[in-house]
Write a protein that holds these residues in place. Structure first.
Motif, mmCIF file in Angstrom:
data_model
loop_
_atom_site.group_PDB
_atom_site.id
_atom_site.type_symbol
_atom_site.label_atom_id
_atom_site.label_comp_id
_atom_site.label_asym_id
_atom_site.label_seq_id
_atom_site.Cartn_x
_atom_site.Cartn_y
_atom_site.Cartn_z
ATOM 1 N N VAL A 165 -91.438 26.235 -97.097
ATOM 2 C CA VAL A 165 -91.653 27.683 -96.744
ATOM 3 C C VAL A 165 -93.073 28.079 -97.335
ATOM 4 C CG1 VAL A 165 -91.105 30.029 -96.754
ATOM 5 C CG2 VAL A 165 -89.390 28.412 -96.036
ATOM 6 N N GLN A 166 -93.021 27.740 -98.811
ATOM 7 C CA GLN A 166 -94.162 27.802 -99.748
ATOM 8 C C GLN A 166 -95.458 27.298 -98.968
ATOM 9 O OE1 GLN A 166 -94.343 25.496 -103.401
ATOM 10 N NE2 GLN A 166 -95.179 27.329 -104.405
ATOM 11 N N ARG A 167 -95.477 26.179 -98.479
ATOM 12 C CA ARG A 167 -96.547 25.630 -97.860
ATOM 13 C C ARG A 167 -96.912 26.247 -96.819
ATOM 14 N NH1 ARG A 167 -94.022 19.360 -98.314
ATOM 15 N NH2 ARG A 167 -94.400 19.218 -100.295
ATOM 16 N N SER A 168 -96.105 26.932 -95.841
ATOM 17 C CA SER A 168 -96.332 27.563 -94.748
ATOM 18 C C SER A 168 -96.851 28.860 -94.981
ATOM 19 C CB SER A 168 -94.941 27.664 -93.869
ATOM 20 O OG SER A 168 -94.455 26.563 -93.374
ATOM 21 N N VAL A 169 -96.794 29.533 -95.995
ATOM 22 C CA VAL A 169 -97.439 30.946 -96.223
ATOM 23 C C VAL A 169 -98.451 30.785 -97.406
ATOM 24 C CG1 VAL A 169 -95.467 32.053 -95.529
ATOM 25 C CG2 VAL A 169 -95.691 31.502 -97.961
ATOM 26 N N THR A 170 -99.021 29.722 -97.715
ATOM 27 C CA THR A 170 -100.029 29.577 -98.764
ATOM 28 C C THR A 170 -101.540 29.772 -97.980
ATOM 29 O OG1 THR A 170 -98.827 28.159 -100.071
ATOM 30 C CG2 THR A 170 -101.242 28.285 -100.579
ATOM 31 N N THR A 171 -102.245 30.771 -98.515
ATOM 32 C CA THR A 171 -103.377 31.094 -97.840
ATOM 33 C C THR A 171 -104.516 31.564 -98.907
ATOM 34 O OG1 THR A 171 -103.558 33.398 -97.475
ATOM 35 C CG2 THR A 171 -102.445 31.970 -95.784
ATOM 36 N N PRO A 172 -105.804 31.511 -98.949
ATOM 37 C CA PRO A 172 -106.637 32.065 -100.002
ATOM 38 C C PRO A 172 -106.425 33.203 -100.472
ATOM 39 C CG PRO A 172 -107.937 31.101 -98.056
ATOM 40 C CD PRO A 172 -106.470 31.293 -97.722
ATOM 41 N N TYR A 173 -105.691 34.064 -99.963
ATOM 42 C CA TYR A 173 -105.340 35.589 -100.328
ATOM 43 C C TYR A 173 -103.957 35.697 -100.663
ATOM 44 C CZ TYR A 173 -103.692 36.161 -95.533
ATOM 45 O OH TYR A 173 -103.334 36.080 -94.272
ATOM 46 N N PHE A 174 -103.017 34.972 -100.426
ATOM 47 C CA PHE A 174 -101.587 34.858 -100.527
ATOM 48 C C PHE A 174 -101.053 33.507 -101.142
ATOM 49 C CE2 PHE A 174 -97.050 35.405 -99.139
ATOM 50 C CZ PHE A 174 -96.976 36.657 -99.421
ATOM 51 N N ARG A 175 -100.530 33.947 -102.709
ATOM 52 C CA ARG A 175 -100.170 32.915 -103.444
ATOM 53 C C ARG A 175 -98.602 33.017 -103.597
ATOM 54 N NH1 ARG A 175 -102.069 29.240 -106.916
ATOM 55 N NH2 ARG A 175 -100.871 28.915 -108.758
ATOM 56 N N PRO A 176 -97.681 32.063 -102.989
ATOM 57 C CA PRO A 176 -96.158 32.251 -103.248
ATOM 58 C C PRO A 176 -95.904 31.058 -104.242
ATOM 59 C CG PRO A 176 -96.852 30.741 -101.313
ATOM 60 C CD PRO A 176 -98.219 31.059 -102.023
ATOM 61 N N TYR A 177 -95.014 31.721 -105.110
ATOM 62 C CA TYR A 177 -94.321 30.826 -106.122
ATOM 63 C C TYR A 177 -92.712 30.442 -105.739
ATOM 64 C CZ TYR A 177 -98.233 32.219 -109.129
ATOM 65 O OH TYR A 177 -99.452 32.310 -109.695
ATOM 66 N N THR A 178 -92.367 29.444 -106.109
ATOM 67 C CA THR A 178 -90.850 29.146 -105.643
ATOM 68 C C THR A 178 -89.968 29.609 -106.902
ATOM 69 O OG1 THR A 178 -90.845 26.759 -106.559
ATOM 70 C CG2 THR A 178 -91.498 27.171 -104.105
ATOM 71 N N ASN A 179 -88.806 29.677 -106.326
ATOM 72 C CA ASN A 179 -87.564 30.097 -107.451
ATOM 73 C C ASN A 179 -86.314 29.613 -106.895
ATOM 74 O OD1 ASN A 179 -85.892 31.373 -109.256
ATOM 75 N ND2 ASN A 179 -87.363 32.944 -109.669
ATOM 76 N N ASP A 180 -85.317 29.311 -107.646
ATOM 77 C CA ASP A 180 -84.125 29.207 -107.158
ATOM 78 C C ASP A 180 -82.998 30.280 -107.519
ATOM 79 O OD1 ASP A 180 -83.450 28.773 -109.828
ATOM 80 O OD2 ASP A 180 -82.792 26.774 -109.909
ATOM 81 N N ASP A 181 -83.546 31.385 -107.957
ATOM 82 C CA ASP A 181 -82.603 32.510 -108.345
ATOM 83 C C ASP A 181 -82.651 33.500 -107.032
ATOM 84 O OD1 ASP A 181 -80.930 34.532 -109.515
ATOM 85 O OD2 ASP A 181 -82.451 35.321 -110.825
ATOM 86 N N VAL A 182 -81.737 33.222 -105.962
ATOM 87 C CA VAL A 182 -81.883 34.022 -104.747
ATOM 88 C C VAL A 182 -81.270 35.377 -105.207
ATOM 89 C CG1 VAL A 182 -80.942 34.298 -102.609
ATOM 90 C CG2 VAL A 182 -81.539 32.204 -103.075
ATOM 91 N N ILE A 183 -80.327 35.480 -106.102
ATOM 92 C CA ILE A 183 -79.675 36.735 -106.350
ATOM 93 C C ILE A 183 -80.545 37.741 -106.924
ATOM 94 C CG2 ILE A 183 -77.813 37.788 -107.773
ATOM 95 C CD1 ILE A 183 -76.225 35.294 -107.487
ATOM 96 N N GLY A 184 -81.245 37.222 -108.184
ATOM 97 C CA GLY A 184 -82.146 37.970 -108.897
ATOM 98 C C GLY A 184 -83.312 38.432 -108.065
ATOM 99 N N CYS A 185 -83.670 37.714 -107.221
ATOM 100 C CA CYS A 185 -84.932 37.980 -106.278
ATOM 101 C C CYS A 185 -84.674 39.212 -105.494
ATOM 102 C CB CYS A 185 -85.632 36.957 -105.670
ATOM 103 S SG CYS A 185 -86.461 35.775 -106.572
ATOM 104 N N GLU A 186 -83.274 38.950 -104.518
ATOM 105 C CA GLU A 186 -82.777 40.059 -103.886
ATOM 106 C C GLU A 186 -82.447 41.367 -104.501
ATOM 107 O OE1 GLU A 186 -80.918 38.626 -99.896
ATOM 108 O OE2 GLU A 186 -79.800 37.559 -101.606
ATOM 109 N N LEU A 187 -81.908 41.329 -105.639
ATOM 110 C CA LEU A 187 -81.625 42.283 -106.269
ATOM 111 C C LEU A 187 -83.016 43.306 -106.754
ATOM 112 C CD1 LEU A 187 -78.557 41.596 -108.460
ATOM 113 C CD2 LEU A 187 -78.711 43.298 -106.601
ATOM 114 N N GLY A 188 -83.791 42.518 -107.245
ATOM 115 C CA GLY A 188 -85.167 43.027 -107.646
ATOM 116 C C GLY A 188 -85.767 43.809 -106.560
ATOM 117 N N GLY A 189 -85.624 43.194 -105.589
ATOM 118 C CA GLY A 189 -86.369 43.864 -104.060
ATOM 119 C C GLY A 189 -85.613 45.148 -103.545
ATOM 120 N N ALA A 190 -84.293 44.855 -103.947
ATOM 121 C CA ALA A 190 -83.321 46.121 -103.293
ATOM 122 C C ALA A 190 -83.468 47.330 -104.368
ATOM 123 C CB ALA A 190 -81.965 45.580 -103.210
ATOM 124 N N VAL A 191 -83.422 47.121 -105.703
ATOM 125 C CA VAL A 191 -83.192 48.151 -106.650
ATOM 126 C C VAL A 191 -84.452 48.970 -106.724
ATOM 127 C CG1 VAL A 191 -82.260 48.845 -108.864
ATOM 128 C CG2 VAL A 191 -81.373 47.160 -107.720
#
Length: 332
Positions: A165-191
């Motif tokens: 997915v990271q490769r599918s959304v990498t552009t000159p203006y959008f830089r994605p980083y991978t992570n295996d902590d799904v719980i932390g990423c979702e809670l950060g986004g919700a709270v």
């Protein structure tokens, strides 16, 4: 990855994400709930409801038929309001390809069940958790649509799938980083949506930078407390999906949650704020579910509690501030 990507949801972030995918070289089919919106995207390359000034790349098409968008898609991006996910996905699940990757753009906790969005996806689509990828971070859609530099986190328990997915959304203006902590990423986004409501309230009440810095910092502390109780990595909250998203959503006038909070801080009722903003901010609904989740795990979340009281119990924001500031002192 061959095959097209389906983006289910034609709101601001779904539309901007479709642009990112197309700019990264993918063929994209957007599902729009309203047929006129789908036709406008398909024939004119514009979304008349959201980001109307954005000219979408030719690789983007649209349909009002979800089955048509999903058919043959290797990646299916879910970009609907979080509280509508379960009902929508129940209708769509039968059309998913056997090994399709499901990408969640949603930042909320489900009311009633207190489930994170990836949990709702696993349960409703009956897929393994390692097929679900979560995208989270400071993702204010109008700025990204304009090509301004931004970064995000692509989280999955299957790092290989996150990398695809990271490769599918990498552009000159959008830089994605991978992570295996799904719980932390979702809670950060919700709270962060809830904390941004408090930030908007404080801003409208005329409080300055000390107060706002306090809300961001202590808001992050209560997010991390809940995250750790649920098994997240505390370091996640220092990254893009934690501090990054929180700062972006609190500080930006583009943020729906901050803007909604400002209406509440001016003394408007929930209903008046909804009329003024023409929508309900995600944090208004999620604060109930996050409060319930915190109570179930014995986690103190005082800012979330007070936001819930202002939104849903009609408490005057001035009384909420007084309640926050009169809590028993303790070590940081």
């Amino acid at each position: 990855m061959s095959g097209h990507v389906a983006v289910l949801g034609a709101g601001s972030w779904g539309t901007a994400f479709a642009k990112i995918l197309a700019d990264a070289g993918r063929e994209v089919a957007i599902w729009a709930r309203r047929r006129p919106v789908a036709e406008e995207i398909r024939h004119r390359g514009r979304n008349p409801e959201y980001l109307p000034d954005l000219r979408l790349p030719e690789r983007v098409t649209a349909t009002a038929d979800a089955a048509e968008a999903i058919s043959g898609a290797e990646v299916v991006v879910l970009a609907v309001p979080s509280q509508t996910l379960r009902g929508n996905l129940a209708e769509w699940a039968g059309h998913l390809e056997p090994d399709a990757t499901l990408v969640s753009l949603m930042k909320g906790i489900e009311l009633g069940t207190t489930k994170r969005m990836s949990e709702v996806i696993v349960e409703t689509a009956k897929v393994a958790a390692d097929r679900v990828v979560v995208v989270s971070g400071p993702n204010l859609a109008p700025e990204i649509a304009a090509g301004q530099p931004a970064a995000t986190v692509v989280a999955c328990t299957d790092v290989g799938r996150a990398t695809l997915v990271q490769r599918s959304v990498t552009t000159p203006y959008f830089r994605p980083y991978t992570n295996d902590d799904v719980i932390g990423c979702e809670l950060g986004g919700a709270v962060k949506n809830v904390i941004a409501l408090s930030y908007g309230i404080a801003t409208a009440m005329g409080f300055g930078d000390n107060t706002r810095a306090m809300l961001i910092t202590r808001g992050l502390a209560e997010t991390a407390r809940l995250g750790v109780a649920l098994g997240a990595d505390p370091l996640t909250f220092a990254g893009l999906a934690g501090m990054g998203d929180l700062v972006g959503t609190c500080s930006s006038p583009l943020s729906r949650n901050r803007t909604f909070g400002e209406h509440l801080g001016r003394g408007e009722t929930l209903e008046q704020a909804q009329v003024a903003t023409r929508q309900t901010a995600e944090g208004v609904k999620s604060c109930l579910a996050i409060r319930d989740l915190a109570r179930a795990h014995g986690v103190e979340m005082p800012i979330t509690e007070q936001v819930e009281r202002v939104c849903h119990e009609g408490v005057d924001p001035r009384l909420a501030v007084r309640a926050l500031m009169s809590r028993t002192t303790k070590p940081e």
